[in-house]
Design a protein around this motif. Structure first.
Motif, mmCIF file in Angstrom:
data_model
loop_
_atom_site.group_PDB
_atom_site.id
_atom_site.type_symbol
_atom_site.label_atom_id
_atom_site.label_comp_id
_atom_site.label_asym_id
_atom_site.label_seq_id
_atom_site.Cartn_x
_atom_site.Cartn_y
_atom_site.Cartn_z
ATOM 1 N N LYS A 6 0.816 -1.205 0.000
ATOM 2 C CA LYS A 6 0.000 0.000 0.000
ATOM 3 C C LYS A 6 0.855 1.263 0.000
ATOM 4 N N SER A 7 2.141 1.098 -0.211
ATOM 5 C CA SER A 7 3.067 2.234 -0.230
ATOM 6 C C SER A 7 3.561 2.490 -1.648
ATOM 7 N N THR A 8 3.947 3.725 -1.908
ATOM 8 C CA THR A 8 4.535 4.071 -3.201
ATOM 9 C C THR A 8 5.893 4.720 -2.965
ATOM 10 N N PHE A 9 6.726 4.685 -4.011
ATOM 11 C CA PHE A 9 8.106 5.152 -3.864
ATOM 12 C C PHE A 9 8.536 5.895 -5.126
ATOM 13 N N TYR A 10 9.587 6.677 -4.973
ATOM 14 C CA TYR A 10 10.251 7.233 -6.141
ATOM 15 C C TYR A 10 11.751 7.101 -5.943
ATOM 16 N N GLY A 11 12.479 7.142 -7.036
ATOM 17 C CA GLY A 11 13.925 6.981 -6.964
ATOM 18 C C GLY A 11 14.631 8.064 -7.755
ATOM 19 N N LEU A 12 15.709 8.565 -7.182
ATOM 20 C CA LEU A 12 16.530 9.582 -7.843
ATOM 21 C C LEU A 12 17.763 8.912 -8.434
ATOM 22 N N LEU A 70 14.095 11.172 -12.188
ATOM 23 C CA LEU A 70 13.251 10.498 -11.209
ATOM 24 C C LEU A 70 12.513 9.333 -11.841
ATOM 25 N N SER A 71 12.388 8.266 -11.070
ATOM 26 C CA SER A 71 11.558 7.132 -11.457
ATOM 27 C C SER A 71 10.496 6.940 -10.373
ATOM 28 N N PHE A 72 9.279 6.559 -10.778
ATOM 29 C CA PHE A 72 8.183 6.415 -9.835
ATOM 30 C C PHE A 72 7.694 4.970 -9.811
ATOM 31 N N TYR A 73 7.393 4.484 -8.612
ATOM 32 C CA TYR A 73 6.974 3.100 -8.409
ATOM 33 C C TYR A 73 5.639 3.111 -7.669
ATOM 34 N N GLN A 74 4.619 2.548 -8.308
ATOM 35 C CA GLN A 74 3.269 2.594 -7.771
ATOM 36 C C GLN A 74 3.038 1.476 -6.757
ATOM 37 N N GLU A 75 1.846 1.465 -6.153
ATOM 38 C CA GLU A 75 1.499 0.447 -5.160
ATOM 39 C C GLU A 75 1.731 -0.947 -5.726
ATOM 40 N N GLY A 76 2.415 -1.775 -4.953
ATOM 41 C CA GLY A 76 2.636 -3.163 -5.351
ATOM 42 C C GLY A 76 3.896 -3.412 -6.139
ATOM 43 N N GLU A 89 14.049 -5.382 0.679
ATOM 44 C CA GLU A 89 15.059 -5.941 -0.224
ATOM 45 C C GLU A 89 14.868 -5.405 -1.640
ATOM 46 N N ASN A 90 13.601 -5.365 -2.103
ATOM 47 C CA ASN A 90 13.321 -4.791 -3.423
ATOM 48 C C ASN A 90 13.733 -3.329 -3.488
ATOM 49 N N LEU A 91 13.424 -2.599 -2.419
ATOM 50 C CA LEU A 91 13.705 -1.170 -2.395
ATOM 51 C C LEU A 91 15.202 -0.902 -2.439
ATOM 52 N N LEU A 92 15.950 -1.602 -1.599
ATOM 53 C CA LEU A 92 17.391 -1.395 -1.555
ATOM 54 C C LEU A 92 18.073 -1.913 -2.817
ATOM 55 N N GLY A 93 17.402 -2.823 -3.515
ATOM 56 C CA GLY A 93 17.963 -3.322 -4.767
ATOM 57 C C GLY A 93 18.091 -2.245 -5.830
ATOM 58 N N LEU A 94 17.324 -1.156 -5.682
ATOM 59 C CA LEU A 94 17.435 -0.052 -6.634
ATOM 60 C C LEU A 94 18.815 0.581 -6.605
ATOM 61 N N LEU A 95 19.473 0.488 -5.451
ATOM 62 C CA LEU A 95 20.815 1.070 -5.335
ATOM 63 C C LEU A 95 21.799 0.416 -6.297
ATOM 64 N N ASP A 96 21.541 -0.831 -6.658
ATOM 65 C CA ASP A 96 22.422 -1.520 -7.610
ATOM 66 C C ASP A 96 22.392 -0.852 -8.977
ATOM 67 N N ASP A 97 21.300 -0.137 -9.249
ATOM 68 C CA ASP A 97 21.183 0.580 -10.525
ATOM 69 C C ASP A 97 21.420 2.077 -10.344
ATOM 70 N N ASP A 98 22.107 2.431 -9.261
ATOM 71 C CA ASP A 98 22.426 3.838 -8.970
ATOM 72 C C ASP A 98 21.174 4.689 -8.779
ATOM 73 N N ILE A 99 20.127 4.081 -8.252
ATOM 74 C CA ILE A 99 18.891 4.803 -7.959
ATOM 75 C C ILE A 99 18.697 4.840 -6.448
ATOM 76 N N PHE A 100 18.617 6.054 -5.894
ATOM 77 C CA PHE A 100 18.421 6.198 -4.444
ATOM 78 C C PHE A 100 16.923 6.303 -4.175
ATOM 79 N N PRO A 101 16.364 5.380 -3.357
ATOM 80 C CA PRO A 101 14.907 5.350 -3.162
ATOM 81 C C PRO A 101 14.421 6.260 -2.036
ATOM 82 N N TYR A 102 13.208 6.769 -2.203
ATOM 83 C CA TYR A 102 12.531 7.570 -1.184
ATOM 84 C C TYR A 102 11.086 7.085 -1.053
ATOM 85 N N ASP A 103 10.534 7.248 0.155
ATOM 86 C CA ASP A 103 9.108 6.999 0.335
ATOM 87 C C ASP A 103 8.319 8.150 -0.285
#
Length: 266
Positions: A140-146, A153-159, A165-179
């Motif tokens: 039920k949460s959404t995120f964006y990554g810089l 910016l990239s945006f990630y919708q609910e689900g 683990e999925n969220l931190l995996g974005l760092l492997d692609d040089d994307i820093f995630p935010y709530d």
């Protein structure tokens, strides 16, 4: 639902505490909350005081060295380094009030705090969990990554992001995630959204009603973005475009995102 950012007040009182570490190694491996990590033995070996500058208060003569209820720190200082722990320090009065609230996992460590010459008072170091993963409903949460390389910016919708683990995996692609929309699945009076703890209306009324000194409490959507620049989403408010949802109640209830000040609408 109203939430408020919580900071240690700055401008009148010294708002940090510190300790001088005389051992060979800085005694803390980190400041993050861990159920199985206990700092009691180490803390009992240290002496704590209000923060001093290198000239022993000569540079900060306008500040009041008086006991207040809420401090940042401690900062643990050695001659060649310092480490700020992710802790607060609170008075016995404030500790009693906090025990009436629903906080994330936390621990209190009793200490003696030197306020000024000859004034030593009982305080508590408050270590509180600022990792919201175990309290969140990722579905039920959404995120964006810089993107750290292109600043896009990239945006990630609910689900789309289902776990830490999925969220931190974005760092492997040089994307820093935010709530973007953080959904908390239980009732909490304190919630962390970097870089601040957010506190509930109940918390605010309890603390202000009991005359707690040393806290700066600001409505969630009235905190200005750093250095007068817009946040990543283009809002002139630090948390513009973001929300916290606690048990279905949102910080955006009765608000219209189009009414928020944006840099491109000045």
């Amino acid at each position: 639902m109203k939430l408020y950012t919580l900071k240690s007040a700055f401008g009148t009182y010294i708002n940090r505490i510190q300790s001088i570490d005389t051992s060979d190694n800085l005694p803390f491996s980190g400041g993050e909350y861990n159920d199985h990590e206990d700092f009691t033995e180490i803390i009992n070996k240290l002496q704590f005081r209000l923060e001093r500058d290198v000239n022993e208060k000569k540079m900060t003569s306008d500040f009041l060295y008086q006991a207040i209820d809420f401090y940042y720190g401690p900062i643990i200082i050695k001659s060649d380094q310092e480490k700020t722990l992710h802790f607060f320090s609170v008075s016995p009065k404030l500790k009693t009030l906090l025990e009436q609230l629903k906080l994330p996992k936390h621990k209190f460590y009793p200490i003696v705090l030197n306020i000024d010459n000859g004034i030593d008072l009982s305080y508590y170091i408050l270590q509180i969990d600022d990792n919201m993963t175990s309290y969140m409903d990722y579905n039920k949460s959404t995120f964006y990554g810089l993107n750290l390389i292109s600043d896009e910016l990239s945006f990630y919708q609910e689900g789309e992001i289902k776990s830490e683990e999925n969220l931190l995996g974005l760092l492997d692609d040089d994307i820093f995630p935010y709530d973007k929309s953080m959904s908390i699945n239980q009732e909490l009076d304190w919630v962390y959204m970097a870089p601040f703890f957010m506190i509930s209306e109940k918390s605010k009324q309890l603390l202000e009603g009991n005359g707690i000194v040393g806290m700066e409490i600001t409505p969630f959507y009235e905190v200005e973005s750093d250095y007068g620049k817009p946040n990543d989403l283009g809002y002139l408010n630090k948390f513009g475009g973001r929300e916290i949802i606690i048990n279905g109640k949102s910080t955006m209830d009765d608000l219209d995102i189009d009414d928020f000040p944006r840099a491109d609408k000045k």
